[in-house]
Design a protein around this motif. Structure first.
Motif, short mmCIF file in Angstrom:
data_model
loop_
_atom_site.label_atom_id
_atom_site.label_comp_id
_atom_site.label_asym_id
_atom_site.label_seq_id
_atom_site.Cartn_x
_atom_site.Cartn_y
_atom_site.Cartn_z
N ARG A 100 0.86 -1.20 0.00
CA ARG A 100 0.00 0.00 0.00
C ARG A 100 0.89 1.23 0.00
O ARG A 100 1.93 1.25 0.66
CB ARG A 100 -0.89 0.03 1.24
CG ARG A 100 -1.96 -1.02 1.28
CD ARG A 100 -2.95 -0.92 0.14
NE ARG A 100 -3.69 0.32 0.13
CZ ARG A 100 -4.99 0.42 0.25
NH1 ARG A 100 -5.73 -0.66 0.39
NH2 ARG A 100 -5.59 1.57 0.21
N ILE A 101 0.47 2.25 -0.74
CA ILE A 101 1.23 3.50 -0.80
C ILE A 101 0.30 4.61 -0.34
O ILE A 101 -0.74 4.86 -0.96
CB ILE A 101 1.74 3.77 -2.22
CG1 ILE A 101 2.55 2.58 -2.73
CG2 ILE A 101 2.57 5.05 -2.25
CD1 ILE A 101 2.87 2.63 -4.22
N LEU A 102 0.67 5.26 0.75
CA LEU A 102 -0.16 6.32 1.32
C LEU A 102 0.63 7.62 1.39
O LEU A 102 1.83 7.63 1.69
CB LEU A 102 -0.62 5.94 2.73
CG LEU A 102 -1.34 4.60 2.88
CD1 LEU A 102 -1.62 4.32 4.36
CD2 LEU A 102 -2.63 4.59 2.08
N CYS A 170 8.56 0.33 7.63
CA CYS A 170 8.14 0.64 6.26
C CYS A 170 9.19 1.53 5.61
O CYS A 170 10.23 1.81 6.20
CB CYS A 170 6.76 1.29 6.25
SG CYS A 170 6.68 2.77 7.25
N THR A 171 8.91 1.96 4.41
CA THR A 171 9.83 2.83 3.67
C THR A 171 9.06 4.07 3.23
O THR A 171 7.89 3.98 2.85
CB THR A 171 10.35 2.10 2.41
OG1 THR A 171 11.03 0.91 2.82
CG2 THR A 171 11.30 2.97 1.62
N VAL A 191 4.42 6.90 2.10
CA VAL A 191 4.88 5.76 2.88
C VAL A 191 4.44 4.50 2.15
O VAL A 191 3.32 4.40 1.67
CB VAL A 191 4.35 5.84 4.34
CG1 VAL A 191 2.85 5.76 4.40
CG2 VAL A 191 4.96 4.79 5.21
N TYR A 192 5.38 3.55 2.02
CA TYR A 192 5.14 2.29 1.34
C TYR A 192 5.04 1.21 2.42
O TYR A 192 6.02 0.93 3.11
CB TYR A 192 6.30 1.97 0.40
CG TYR A 192 6.40 2.91 -0.78
CD1 TYR A 192 6.17 2.45 -2.07
CD2 TYR A 192 6.71 4.25 -0.61
CE1 TYR A 192 6.25 3.29 -3.16
CE2 TYR A 192 6.79 5.11 -1.70
CZ TYR A 192 6.55 4.64 -2.96
OH TYR A 192 6.64 5.48 -4.03
N ILE A 193 3.86 0.63 2.53
CA ILE A 193 3.62 -0.33 3.59
C ILE A 193 3.44 -1.71 2.99
O ILE A 193 2.47 -1.97 2.27
CB ILE A 193 2.37 0.03 4.40
CG1 ILE A 193 2.46 1.49 4.90
CG2 ILE A 193 2.18 -0.93 5.57
CD1 ILE A 193 1.17 2.00 5.47
N LYS A 194 4.38 -2.59 3.27
CA LYS A 194 4.30 -3.97 2.80
C LYS A 194 3.58 -4.79 3.86
O LYS A 194 3.89 -4.70 5.05
CB LYS A 194 5.72 -4.52 2.58
CG LYS A 194 5.76 -5.94 2.08
CD LYS A 194 7.21 -6.40 1.96
CE LYS A 194 7.27 -7.89 1.73
NZ LYS A 194 8.63 -8.38 1.76
#
Length: 196
Positions: A100-102, A170-171, A191-194
């Motif tokens: 997910r990218i927020l 996250c990144t 924010v990139y949430i795996k």
């Protein structure tokens, strides 16, 4: 003799005028040609830049989820899989179901963001003592610098993704952009949430 000199001056003047008109015509023609070529080249250049940007975004997403096959294909220029579409807020959609990218909320209210441009390893940390929203989740860099928040309408989703895993690693990617209308510079962050 005077007539001959006068005739010579008139001939020189006429040659000068003809050459000047010819040069002006050539310059105008060249300008028109340059403008036409630029008009045709600019859309092609924009399309090429957008394609490169989408491929870079694909590489970033592949690195975060650990998709070695896609990383190798992009690096050797043989990748022909899906490319992420741009979102309305300037970010990109994910091409992976488990990513997910927020957008990071409030990033422009934080101090010292200039030090965090580019890729940043970070964590999502609940902030139950937040005076405005007890459900708030802050985005914190690995050195514990507060970068911003998960948007309030996304905190339930993030909590369901994290389960008991807070703080959740996250990144982030942070960039400084310029408003095309007034030249005002500001930060944007995603924010990139795996998740599993």
């Amino acid at each position: 003799m005077v007539l001959l000199i006068f005739f010579g001056i008139v001939v020189v003047f006429m040659v000068f005028m003809v050459m000047n008109v010819k040069n002006n015509t050539n310059e105008e023609t060249q300008r028109e040609l340059d403008a036409k070529l630029a008009g045709e080249a600019i859309p092609d250049l924009i399309e090429e830049v957008e394609l490169m940007t989408r491929k870079c975004q694909t590489l970033i997403q592949a690195e975060i989820v650990g998709d070695i096959k896609t990383i190798d294909a992009i690096n050797d220029n043989s990748y022909n899989g899906p490319l992420p579409e741009k979102r309305d807020d300037g970010g990109f959609l994910s091409i992976y179901e488990n990513l997910r990218i927020l957008k990071i909320a409030g990033i422009n209210y934080r101090q010292g963001i200039n030090r965090y441009l580019g890729r940043v390893e970070c964590a999502l940390v609940p902030e139950p003592q937040n005076e405005y929203d007890s459900n708030a989740i802050k985005v914190v860099a690995s050195d514990r610098h507060h970068l911003g928040y998960i948007p309030s309408d996304m905190t339930d989703l993030v909590r369901s993704m994290a389960g008991e895993e807070f703080p959740m690693r996250c990144t982030c990617f942070i960039d400084k952009v310029e408003d095309e209308f007034d030249g005002h510079k500001f930060f944007v962050g995603y924010v990139y949430i795996k998740h599993r």
